[in-house]
Write a protein that holds these residues in place. Structure first.
Motif, PDB file in Angstrom:
ATOM      1  N   VAL A 210     111.068   7.645 -58.667  1.00 10.20           N
ATOM      2  CA  VAL A 210     110.055   8.662 -58.961  1.00 10.20           C
ATOM      3  C   VAL A 210     110.511  10.023 -58.452  1.00 10.20           C
ATOM      4  CG1 VAL A 210     108.755   8.271 -56.809  1.00 10.20           C
ATOM      5  CG2 VAL A 210     107.586   9.188 -58.813  1.00 10.20           C
ATOM      6  N   VAL A 211     110.145  11.081 -59.181  1.00  9.03           N
ATOM      7  CA  VAL A 211     110.424  12.456 -58.772  1.00  9.03           C
ATOM      8  C   VAL A 211     109.128  13.080 -58.291  1.00  9.03           C
ATOM      9  CG1 VAL A 211     111.150  14.746 -59.528  1.00  9.03           C
ATOM     10  CG2 VAL A 211     112.376  12.716 -60.336  1.00  9.03           C
ATOM     11  N   ARG A 212     109.186  13.634 -57.067  1.00  7.53           N
ATOM     12  CA  ARG A 212     107.995  14.261 -56.496  1.00  7.53           C
ATOM     13  C   ARG A 212     108.421  15.443 -55.641  1.00  7.53           C
ATOM     14  NH1 ARG A 212     105.976   9.977 -54.643  1.00  7.53           N
ATOM     15  NH2 ARG A 212     106.743  10.091 -52.491  1.00  7.53           N
ATOM     16  N   ASP A 213     107.829  16.604 -55.938  1.00  9.84           N
ATOM     17  CA  ASP A 213     108.070  17.826 -55.142  1.00  9.84           C
ATOM     18  C   ASP A 213     109.553  18.167 -55.026  1.00  9.84           C
ATOM     19  OD1 ASP A 213     105.303  18.042 -54.678  1.00  9.84           O
ATOM     20  OD2 ASP A 213     105.440  16.717 -52.942  1.00  9.84           O
ATOM     21  N   GLY A 214     110.292  17.954 -56.112  1.00 14.61           N
ATOM     22  CA  GLY A 214     111.696  18.346 -56.117  1.00 14.61           C
ATOM     23  C   GLY A 214     112.649  17.340 -55.502  1.00 14.61           C
ATOM     24  N   TRP A 215     112.156  16.145 -55.210  1.00 18.52           N
ATOM     25  CA  TRP A 215     113.003  15.078 -54.645  1.00 18.52           C
ATOM     26  C   TRP A 215     112.883  13.846 -55.524  1.00 18.52           C
ATOM     27  CZ3 TRP A 215     115.308  15.496 -49.550  1.00 18.52           C
ATOM     28  CH2 TRP A 215     114.979  16.674 -48.873  1.00 18.52           C
TER      29      TRP A 215
ATOM     30  N   GLY B 256     113.871   6.607 -53.824  1.00 20.50           N
ATOM     31  CA  GLY B 256     114.229   5.224 -54.090  1.00 20.50           C
ATOM     32  C   GLY B 256     115.439   4.812 -53.272  1.00 20.50           C
ATOM     33  N   ARG B 257     115.578   3.504 -53.063  1.00 19.97           N
ATOM     34  CA  ARG B 257     116.706   3.021 -52.286  1.00 19.97           C
ATOM     35  C   ARG B 257     118.007   3.322 -53.045  1.00 19.97           C
ATOM     36  NH1 ARG B 257     116.648   3.233 -48.109  1.00 19.97           N
ATOM     37  NH2 ARG B 257     115.835   1.386 -47.043  1.00 19.97           N
ATOM     38  N   GLY B 258     118.918   3.991 -52.349  1.00 22.14           N
ATOM     39  CA  GLY B 258     120.174   4.397 -52.950  1.00 22.14           C
ATOM     40  C   GLY B 258     120.142   5.774 -53.570  1.00 22.14           C
ATOM     41  N   ALA B 259     118.970   6.426 -53.593  1.00 23.80           N
ATOM     42  CA  ALA B 259     118.876   7.751 -54.207  1.00 23.80           C
ATOM     43  C   ALA B 259     119.840   8.730 -53.561  1.00 23.80           C
ATOM     44  CB  ALA B 259     117.438   8.280 -54.099  1.00 23.80           C
ATOM     45  N   ALA B 260     120.002   8.619 -52.239  1.00 21.35           N
ATOM     46  CA  ALA B 260     120.908   9.516 -51.518  1.00 21.35           C
ATOM     47  C   ALA B 260     122.221   8.834 -51.167  1.00 21.35           C
ATOM     48  CB  ALA B 260     120.234  10.060 -50.251  1.00 21.35           C
TER      49      ALA B 260
ATOM     50  N   GLY C 219     123.143  15.737 -51.331  1.00 19.10           N
ATOM     51  CA  GLY C 219     122.164  15.333 -50.331  1.00 19.10           C
ATOM     52  C   GLY C 219     121.694  16.512 -49.526  1.00 19.10           C
ATOM     53  N   PRO C 220     120.677  16.326 -48.722  1.00 20.18           N
ATOM     54  CA  PRO C 220     120.147  17.405 -47.883  1.00 20.18           C
ATOM     55  C   PRO C 220     121.050  17.656 -46.675  1.00 20.18           C
ATOM     56  CG  PRO C 220     118.967  15.382 -47.438  1.00 20.18           C
ATOM     57  CD  PRO C 220     119.947  15.074 -48.540  1.00 20.18           C
ATOM     58  N   ALA C 221     120.545  18.438 -45.742  1.00 17.59           N
ATOM     59  CA  ALA C 221     121.371  18.844 -44.602  1.00 17.59           C
ATOM     60  C   ALA C 221     121.724  17.676 -43.683  1.00 17.59           C
ATOM     61  CB  ALA C 221     120.663  19.943 -43.809  1.00 17.59           C
ATOM     62  N   THR C 222     120.851  16.673 -43.586  1.00 16.00           N
ATOM     63  CA  THR C 222     121.084  15.567 -42.656  1.00 16.00           C
ATOM     64  C   THR C 222     120.691  14.240 -43.281  1.00 16.00           C
ATOM     65  OG1 THR C 222     118.864  15.628 -41.673  1.00 16.00           O
ATOM     66  CG2 THR C 222     120.549  17.089 -40.709  1.00 16.00           C
ATOM     67  N   LEU C 223     121.248  13.158 -42.726  1.00 10.79           N
ATOM     68  CA  LEU C 223     120.864  11.814 -43.147  1.00 10.79           C
ATOM     69  C   LEU C 223     119.392  11.564 -42.851  1.00 10.79           C
ATOM     70  CD1 LEU C 223     122.051   9.119 -44.271  1.00 10.79           C
ATOM     71  CD2 LEU C 223     122.323   8.397 -41.892  1.00 10.79           C
TER      72      LEU C 223
ATOM     73  N   GLY D  30     117.918   8.230 -45.077  1.00 15.82           N
ATOM     74  CA  GLY D  30     118.959   7.254 -45.372  1.00 15.82           C
ATOM     75  C   GLY D  30     118.765   5.972 -44.580  1.00 15.82           C
ATOM     76  N   HIS D  31     118.833   4.835 -45.280  1.00 14.89           N
ATOM     77  CA  HIS D  31     118.651   3.505 -44.677  1.00 14.89           C
ATOM     78  C   HIS D  31     117.236   3.312 -44.127  1.00 14.89           C
ATOM     79  CE1 HIS D  31     123.148   2.266 -44.068  1.00 14.89           C
ATOM     80  NE2 HIS D  31     122.934   2.845 -45.225  1.00 14.89           N
ATOM     81  N   ARG D  32     116.291   4.182 -44.527  1.00 16.49           N
ATOM     82  CA  ARG D  32     114.902   4.045 -44.081  1.00 16.49           C
ATOM     83  C   ARG D  32     113.995   4.016 -45.309  1.00 16.49           C
ATOM     84  NH1 ARG D  32     113.186   8.265 -39.651  1.00 16.49           N
ATOM     85  NH2 ARG D  32     113.324   9.657 -41.455  1.00 16.49           N
ATOM     86  N   ALA D  33     112.690   3.832 -45.066  1.00 17.61           N
ATOM     87  CA  ALA D  33     111.717   3.923 -46.154  1.00 17.61           C
ATOM     88  C   ALA D  33     111.702   5.337 -46.718  1.00 17.61           C
ATOM     89  CB  ALA D  33     110.337   3.537 -45.651  1.00 17.61           C
ATOM     90  N   ASN D  34     111.371   5.429 -48.005  1.00 16.59           N
ATOM     91  CA  ASN D  34     111.256   6.712 -48.707  1.00 16.59           C
ATOM     92  C   ASN D  34     112.569   7.491 -48.736  1.00 16.59           C
ATOM     93  OD1 ASN D  34     108.516   6.287 -49.316  1.00 16.59           O
ATOM     94  ND2 ASN D  34     107.890   7.131 -47.333  1.00 16.59           N
ATOM     95  N   GLU D  35     113.682   6.772 -48.924  1.00 17.91           N
ATOM     96  CA  GLU D  35     114.960   7.455 -49.120  1.00 17.91           C
ATOM     97  C   GLU D  35     114.835   8.407 -50.308  1.00 17.91           C
ATOM     98  OE1 GLU D  35     119.604   6.458 -50.289  1.00 17.91           O
ATOM     99  OE2 GLU D  35     118.320   4.852 -49.508  1.00 17.91           O
ATOM    100  N   ARG D  36     115.509   9.560 -50.210  1.00 19.97           N
ATOM    101  CA  ARG D  36     115.317  10.576 -51.245  1.00 19.97           C
ATOM    102  C   ARG D  36     116.522  11.518 -51.305  1.00 19.97           C
ATOM    103  NH1 ARG D  36     111.001  14.804 -48.463  1.00 19.97           N
ATOM    104  NH2 ARG D  36     112.268  15.280 -46.623  1.00 19.97           N
ATOM    105  N   VAL D  37     116.657  12.170 -52.449  1.00 21.82           N
ATOM    106  CA  VAL D  37     117.692  13.178 -52.629  1.00 21.82           C
ATOM    107  C   VAL D  37     117.046  14.416 -53.251  1.00 21.82           C
ATOM    108  CG1 VAL D  37     118.385  12.389 -54.945  1.00 21.82           C
ATOM    109  CG2 VAL D  37     120.020  13.596 -53.492  1.00 21.82           C
TER     110      VAL D  37
END
Length: 419
Positions: A118-123, A126-130, A381-385, A390-397
């Protein structure tokens, strides 16, 4: 063939990327929606989806299936690695772009399905998105923009670009890049491997996983003194391991972004039943190896720490087994020029300094480095993991970085292949 000035060529590629960005986002969503959790590591279905998408973009896709027995030796159920090769002119360097499609299991706490895309607020979520399905699309669309520049506008280029989409980074990479290199399926001159947009990773930690099995003697809980308790023996061993862990802070790394070696006891398993003195207990230890350390010396040192601790425990013995030894990633000759190029192009496109850094993680990029290939890590990806979850809930790019990084990679390819 005609020669464009590089400014015009980069503008043409930027226009191509912008025009096709909705397709890129849709492709990433589809890749996220196809699970490729590792474990269990049954990743061939995702490779087939990825291959179909790449074929629809006009690429010729090679399927390289790892023998099942070899995949299972490394904790995988199935591995099919993909290679795309695009040749421009004659001669010139071979540049490989490597990203991994296997992901850690999603865990709990997601706002939406971990496979929603899903895309929300510019991100995009999903798992693996980043980490690192995003860079499947970053690298594919950067190559597509370069291909369009050569074919549609007749820009002269020399060299070859390869996409290496592999599937076992989460279990060490030995049936991914390691296998491709071992089989002689690729011989790149330079490698870009998946990472994030605002820094170029030039070094990272190695990792040693040891399994320590303590063996004692079982007994009835009513007569515990007739046995040797493996769980009780674990207490002084753990204390010794944690004292050793604390001592590692006294050996800081000189690599920016990496602090010092670390140690974690990540798994413990033992016991037979509540009313039985346990005769075995197993620990799994994770020891991170900084770039300045020698992995063989680290392993010998840790094995000695265990041996010394167990020697003082009557009736207890220890077996130590190496589960994983991933060497640190550090620059090889030729990597400095590649680092400077990616930092320069990244800074120009993002409008903010993109700088080299080390990270305490370990990745399969190290395997190209071990083969002597100049390698740096750079992707979307963003500035930091942490910001990417990354490796957490709500992974995003972030979609902004996804588009801009695609431009950066295309620019880097142009600079390396410009005739």
């Amino acid at each position: 063939m005609t020669t464009l000035d590089k400014t015009s060529a980069k503008a043409a590629m930027r226009s191509f990327i912008e025009q096709h960005f909705d397709q890129q986002v849709d492709a990433l969503a589809r890749l996220v929606q196809c699970p490729s959790d590792n474990p269990p590591g049954d990743c061939t279905p995702h490779a087939l989806v990825s291959a179909q998408w790449l074929s629809s973009m006009g690429f010729v896709v090679e399927h390289h299936e790892v023998p099942v027995e070899q995949a299972q030796q490394h904790g995988m159920r199935s591995v099919t690695n993909l290679i795309v090769r695009e040749t421009f002119g004659s001669g010139g360097p071979v540049i490989a772009l490597n990203a991994h499609g296997d992901v850690v299991p999603p865990g709990e706490g997601w706002t939406d399905s971990p496979y929603s895309g899903v895309v929300r607020d510019g991100w995009l979520y999903g798992r693996g998105a980043a980490v690192s399905k995003s860079d499947f699309t970053t690298y594919a669309y950067a190559l597509s923009a370069l291909k369009n520049l050569a074919q549609e506008q007749g820009v002269a280029l020399q060299g070859q670009v390869e996409l290496h989409f592999t599937y076992d980074e989460e279990t060490g990479g030995l049936t991914g890049p390691g296998w491709l290199l071992q089989q002689g399926l690729t011989h790149p001159d330079y490698v870009l491997s998946a990472a994030f947009s605002h820094q170029v990773v030039v070094a990272h930690n190695g990792c040693l996983h040891l399994e320590i099995t303590l063996r004692g003697k079982s007994a009835h809980a009513a007569w515990p003194d007739t046995g040797h308790d493996a769980i009780e023996a674990c207490v002084p061993l753990m204390s010794t391991l944690y004292r050793y862990r604390d001592s590692l802070a006294e050996h800081p790394s000189a690599t920016p972004g990496i602090s010092h070696p670390t140690l974690v006891v990540g798994l413990i398993k033992g016991g037979i039943n509540t009313n039985v003195v346990p005769d075995t207990l197993t620990l799994r230890v994770d020891r991170r190896i900084v770039p300045e350390e020698v992995p063989e010396q680290v392993e010998a040192e840790l094995r000695q720490v265990v041996a010394d601790a167990v020697a003082a425990l009557p009736g207890i013995s220890a077996e130590v087994t190496q589960i994983l030894l991933a060497r640190p990633f550090k620059p090889v000759p030729g990597a400095q020029a590649l680092t400077e190029l990616v930092c320069r192009e990244g800074s120009a496109v993002l409008g903010t300094p993109v700088t080299p850094v080390g990270v305490p993680l370990y990745t399969d990029a190290r395997l190209y480095c071990e083969a002597g290939i100049p390698t740096v890590m750079y992707g979307a990806g963003p500035a930091t993991l942490l910001a990417a979850n990354g490796h957490r809930a709500n992974e995003r790019v972030p979609l902004r970085e996804l588009q801009l990084t695609t431009q950066v990679v295309a620019n880097v390819l142009l600079e390396l292949l410009a005739a």
